[in-house]
Enzyme design. Structure first.
Site, PDB file in Angstrom:
ATOM      1  N   HIS A 126       0.925  -1.286  -0.188  1.00 12.47           N
ATOM      2  CA  HIS A 126      -0.105  -0.100   0.121  1.00 12.47           C
ATOM      3  C   HIS A 126       0.830   1.183   0.148  1.00 12.47           C
ATOM      4  CE1 HIS A 126      -3.866  -1.847   1.769  1.00 12.47           C
ATOM      5  NE2 HIS A 126      -3.546  -2.291   0.713  1.00 12.47           N
TER       6      HIS A 126
ATOM      7  N   PRO B 114      -2.380  -0.404  19.275  1.00 14.03           N
ATOM      8  CA  PRO B 114      -2.343  -0.804  17.905  1.00 14.03           C
ATOM      9  C   PRO B 114      -2.706   0.262  17.041  1.00 14.03           C
ATOM     10  CG  PRO B 114      -4.368  -1.536  18.997  1.00 14.03           C
ATOM     11  CD  PRO B 114      -3.580  -0.928  20.153  1.00 14.03           C
TER      12      PRO B 114
ATOM     13  N   TYR C 107      -8.812   4.902   8.710  1.00 13.66           N
ATOM     14  CA  TYR C 107      -8.815   5.356   9.914  1.00 13.66           C
ATOM     15  C   TYR C 107      -9.838   6.324  10.122  1.00 13.66           C
ATOM     16  CZ  TYR C 107      -4.190   3.032  10.935  1.00 13.66           C
ATOM     17  OH  TYR C 107      -3.216   2.132  10.911  1.00 13.66           O
TER      18      TYR C 107
ATOM     19  N   TYR D  83       4.539   6.613   9.887  1.00 13.40           N
ATOM     20  CA  TYR D  83       3.792   5.322   9.498  1.00 13.40           C
ATOM     21  C   TYR D  83       4.824   4.253   8.827  1.00 13.40           C
ATOM     22  CZ  TYR D  83      -0.333   2.563   9.156  1.00 13.40           C
ATOM     23  OH  TYR D  83      -1.337   1.666   9.114  1.00 13.40           O
TER      24      TYR D  83
ATOM     25  N   LYS E 249       2.607  -0.598  14.835  1.00 12.50           N
ATOM     26  CA  LYS E 249       4.037  -0.406  15.257  1.00 12.50           C
ATOM     27  C   LYS E 249       4.539  -1.749  16.091  1.00 12.50           C
ATOM     28  CE  LYS E 249       5.308   3.202  13.291  1.00 12.50           C
ATOM     29  NZ  LYS E 249       5.142   2.634  11.822  1.00 12.50           N
TER      30      LYS E 249
HETATM   31  P1  FAD Z   1       4.235 -12.265  20.935  1.00 11.43           P
HETATM   32  O1  FAD Z   1       3.556 -12.317  19.652  1.00 11.43           O
HETATM   33  O2  FAD Z   1       3.125 -11.753  22.136  1.00 11.43           O
HETATM   34  O3  FAD Z   1       4.854 -13.727  21.281  1.00 11.43           O
HETATM   35  C1  FAD Z   1       5.104 -13.866  22.389  1.00 11.43           C
HETATM   36  C2  FAD Z   1       5.039 -15.594  22.528  1.00 11.43           C
HETATM   37  O4  FAD Z   1       5.307 -15.812  23.892  1.00 11.43           O
HETATM   38  C3  FAD Z   1       3.793 -16.079  22.285  1.00 11.43           C
HETATM   39  O5  FAD Z   1       3.586 -17.124  21.313  1.00 11.43           O
HETATM   40  C4  FAD Z   1       3.093 -16.795  23.737  1.00 11.43           C
HETATM   41  O6  FAD Z   1       2.422 -17.833  23.676  1.00 11.43           O
HETATM   42  C5  FAD Z   1       4.511 -17.008  24.400  1.00 11.43           C
HETATM   43  N1  FAD Z   1       4.672 -17.028  25.798  1.00 11.43           N
HETATM   44  C6  FAD Z   1       4.149 -16.226  26.735  1.00 11.43           C
HETATM   45  N2  FAD Z   1       4.402 -16.520  27.997  1.00 11.43           N
HETATM   46  C7  FAD Z   1       5.022 -17.515  27.784  1.00 11.43           C
HETATM   47  C8  FAD Z   1       5.685 -18.457  28.501  1.00 11.43           C
HETATM   48  N3  FAD Z   1       5.815 -18.123  30.109  1.00 11.43           N
HETATM   49  N4  FAD Z   1       6.555 -19.470  28.351  1.00 11.43           N
HETATM   50  C9  FAD Z   1       6.619 -19.745  27.071  1.00 11.43           C
HETATM   51  N5  FAD Z   1       6.113 -18.944  25.944  1.00 11.43           N
HETATM   52  C10 FAD Z   1       5.419 -17.954  26.359  1.00 11.43           C
HETATM   53  N6  FAD Z   1       1.723  -4.670  15.470  1.00 11.43           N
HETATM   54  C11 FAD Z   1       2.232  -4.239  14.252  1.00 11.43           C
HETATM   55  O7  FAD Z   1       3.496  -4.009  14.102  1.00 11.43           O
HETATM   56  N7  FAD Z   1       1.209  -4.058  13.292  1.00 11.43           N
HETATM   57  C12 FAD Z   1      -0.042  -4.008  13.383  1.00 11.43           C
HETATM   58  O8  FAD Z   1      -0.841  -3.681  12.433  1.00 11.43           O
HETATM   59  C13 FAD Z   1      -0.603  -4.419  14.742  1.00 11.43           C
HETATM   60  N8  FAD Z   1      -1.756  -4.618  14.982  1.00 11.43           N
HETATM   61  C14 FAD Z   1      -2.386  -5.036  16.126  1.00 11.43           C
HETATM   62  C15 FAD Z   1      -3.482  -5.449  16.467  1.00 11.43           C
HETATM   63  C16 FAD Z   1      -3.984  -6.149  17.486  1.00 11.43           C
HETATM   64  C17 FAD Z   1      -5.635  -6.260  17.667  1.00 11.43           C
HETATM   65  C18 FAD Z   1      -3.232  -6.457  18.450  1.00 11.43           C
HETATM   66  C19 FAD Z   1      -3.557  -7.266  19.590  1.00 11.43           C
HETATM   67  C20 FAD Z   1      -1.806  -6.588  18.356  1.00 11.43           C
HETATM   68  C21 FAD Z   1      -1.409  -5.592  17.180  1.00 11.43           C
HETATM   69  N9  FAD Z   1       0.075  -5.451  16.747  1.00 11.43           N
HETATM   70  C22 FAD Z   1       0.553  -4.826  15.762  1.00 11.43           C
HETATM   71  C23 FAD Z   1       0.882  -5.619  17.952  1.00 11.43           C
HETATM   72  C24 FAD Z   1       1.794  -7.122  17.463  1.00 11.43           C
HETATM   73  O9  FAD Z   1       0.793  -8.375  17.578  1.00 11.43           O
HETATM   74  C25 FAD Z   1       2.656  -7.463  18.689  1.00 11.43           C
HETATM   75  O10 FAD Z   1       3.444  -6.419  19.135  1.00 11.43           O
HETATM   76  C26 FAD Z   1       3.547  -8.669  18.406  1.00 11.43           C
HETATM   77  O11 FAD Z   1       2.620  -9.898  18.572  1.00 11.43           O
HETATM   78  C27 FAD Z   1       4.756  -8.575  19.394  1.00 11.43           C
HETATM   79  O12 FAD Z   1       5.553  -9.993  18.989  1.00 11.43           O
HETATM   80  P2  FAD Z   1       6.339 -10.633  19.977  1.00 11.43           P
HETATM   81  O13 FAD Z   1       7.232 -11.734  19.460  1.00 11.43           O
HETATM   82  O14 FAD Z   1       7.188  -9.645  20.815  1.00 11.43           O
HETATM   83  O15 FAD Z   1       5.230 -11.166  21.367  1.00 11.43           O
HETATM   84  C1  DHB Z   2      -4.353  -3.482  11.255  1.00 12.38           C
HETATM   85  C2  DHB Z   2      -3.957  -3.372  12.774  1.00 12.38           C
HETATM   86  C3  DHB Z   2      -3.697  -1.987  13.268  1.00 12.38           C
HETATM   87  O1  DHB Z   2      -3.254  -1.927  14.434  1.00 12.38           O
HETATM   88  C4  DHB Z   2      -3.276  -0.978  12.367  1.00 12.38           C
HETATM   89  O2  DHB Z   2      -2.979   0.188  12.773  1.00 12.38           O
HETATM   90  C5  DHB Z   2      -3.595  -1.104  10.972  1.00 12.38           C
HETATM   91  C6  DHB Z   2      -4.063  -2.388  10.710  1.00 12.38           C
HETATM   92  C7  DHB Z   2      -4.678  -4.591  10.847  1.00 12.38           C
HETATM   93  O3  DHB Z   2      -4.794  -5.535  11.797  1.00 12.38           O
HETATM   94  O4  DHB Z   2      -5.033  -4.913   9.603  1.00 12.38           O
END
Ligand code: FAD
Ligand code: DHB
Length: 396
Positions: free
Chosen positions: A72, A293, A201, A385, A297
């Site tokens: 995009h 979210p 948005y 962004y 980021k």
């Molecule tokens: P996580 O993905 O949380 O992974 C952590 C892992 O550790 C999990 O698999 C969990 O099961 C495991 N774990 C937890 N505790 C333990 C334990 N005690 N022992 C062993 N394993 C364990 N980010 C973006 O960049 N762009 C977006 O558009 C965006 N949109 C989002 C929309 C929503 C609705 C949400 C909820 C989040 C969004 N995010 C977005 C954020 C993004 O999903 C997280 O920042 C990302 O998942 C972080 O990755 P991570 O590997 O640090 O943690």
């Molecule tokens: C999505 C999630 C976000 O938090 C955002 O800012 C834009 C898109 C998504 O899940 O597609």
């Protein structure tokens, strides 16, 4: 059992770190509390910055993303029934974003890990960390009812915001910086063709709404709701009615409806711990910091952290120097705080805050008008962004 790097958590951070280390000939073991099926289905982020796309490509993981991801070149800000496009390409010298679901990134990373013969233990329980101040930290855990202990040179805490790694650091060694927000997001995934080709948005009296997508057949949508909102109170009909009301424009544009494949509520919080390291434990991704979210980021920051960490660990094992590892926290935090500010700013501009009076709402409206009418303000949004250049997060 022994390994060079014990990695707790198989999210984007833990899996990417394992992959980068494996390519450099460094052995690691990944411990994940959920099943493979669960982590591959968990619907979360969708927006990849250019630097994340570059990292996936450089690491040999980009083949499916290049085929299925949607590039995009802008987003739309919508208020007062009208849309205003922020043209990323024009404002940032050709940069853009790629829409590719986090669970697809996770699937690609798990497959690469298993193809390379790397270890991931799923469904581990009772993970504990010991000896973090020593040269040989240990991770204890239960697997299939049996107790195990893994001795490591380093431990990477990639276990997300609710994980155990951050809590294993003595409270007096960490400072936490935090904001909570008086709302949450209700998200749905719908079997419906996206009705628009870029993200929208939308700000309005009924609250914020976000239109996004996952594929030419699947739409992703979010609604601002109360933090204690119960999913049971949101029938599919009610969700669609609210989406139509918040996203409607004067020219009659509507989202396409379809069967709801997934529905969930996510709280909103900003949080950072400093430093992101204690002894031989390094925190990465959501384990160290989370953002609301709105700025898309979180996953991108997680990827940047593990790129910096992998470089530090590779330097340690190849040359014995800990110089890059010692700078790990400081290096990551510059990008982290930029993303914290941007996510807080987008959230503050676009949501309806229950305590706001009409003065505050006029300020929000004025800010939105400024962002869409001023080239300088649009360019600032666009630059943040699509993601600041890699040097913002990989150089101290
Ligand atoms: P996580 O993905 O949380 O992974 C952590 C892992 O550790 C999990 O698999 C969990 O099961 C495991 N774990 C937890 N505790 C333990 C334990 N005690 N022992 C062993 N394993 C364990 N980010 C973006 O960049 N762009 C977006 O558009 C965006 N949109 C989002 C929309 C929503 C609705 C949400 C909820 C989040 C969004 N995010 C977005 C954020 C993004 O999903 C997280 O920042 C990302 O998942 C972080 O990755 P991570 O590997 O640090 O943690
Ligand atoms: C999505 C999630 C976000 O938090 C955002 O800012 C834009 C898109 C998504 O899940 O597609």
């Amino acid at each position: 059992m022994r390994t060079q790097v014990g990695i707790i958590g198989a999210g984007p951070a833990g899996l990417m770190l394992a992959h980068l280390l494996q390519r450099a000939g460094i052995e690691s073991v990944v411990l994940e509390k959920h099943t493979r099926d669960y982590i591959e289905r968990r619907v979360r982020a969708g927006v990849l910055e250019q630097s994340t796309v570059d990292l996936l490509n450089d690491a040999g993981l980009g083949e499916r993303m290049r085929r299925e991801g949607m590039v995009h070149h802008g987003i739309q800000l919508r208020f007062d029934g009208a849309g205003h496009r922020i043209d990323f390409s024009e404002l940032t010298g050709g940069r853009g974003i790629t829409v590719y679901g986090q669970q697809e990134v996770v699937k690609d990373l798990v497959r690469a890990r298993l193809d390379a013969g790397g270890a991931i233990h799923f469904s581990v329980d009772e993970v504990g960390l010991q000896g973090l101040d020593t040269q040989r930290p240990r991770i204890s855990y239960m697997l299939h009812g049996e107790a195990h202990e893994l001795e490591c040179d380093f431990v990477a805490g990639c276990d997300g915001f609710h994980g155990v790694s951050r809590q294993a650091i003595p409270a007096d060694k960490l400072t936490t910086f935090e904001r909570t927000y008086p709302f949450a997001w209700l998200g749905i995934l719908a079997q419906a063709a996206p009705a628009h080709d870029e993200l929208i948005y939308a700000y309005g009296d009924r609250g914020f709404a976000l239109f996004s997508m996952r594929s030419p057949q699947v739409t992703r949508l979010y609604l601002q709701v109360a933090p204690e909102e119960r999913l049971d109170d949101w029938s599919d009909d009610r969700v669609w009615q609210e989406l139509h009301a918040r996203l409607e424009t004067h020219d009659g544009w509507r989202v396409n409806e379809g069967s709801v494949l997934e529905k969930s509520v996510t709280g909103m919080r900003s949080s950072v711990v400093e430093p992101m390291q204690h002894g031989r434990l390094f925190l990465a991704g959501d384990a160290a910091h989370i953002v609301p979210p709105t700025g898309a980021k979180g996953m991108n920051l997680a990827m940047n952290d593990v790129l910096v960490l992998a470089r530090g660990l590779i330097e340690h094992f190849e040359s014995g120097s800990d110089a890059a590892l010692q700078r790990y926290s400081q290096t990551c935090l510059r990008r982290v705080w930029r993303a914290e500010h941007f996510s807080w700013w987008m959230t503050s501009m676009l949501h309806r805050f229950p305590a706001d009076d009409s003065f505050q709402q006029r300020l929000q409206r004025s800010q939105l008008e400024y962002v869409v009418r001023s080239r300088a303000a649009s360019a600032s949004l666009a630059e943040n962004y699509v993601g600041l250049p890699a040097s913002w997060g990989t150089e101290p």
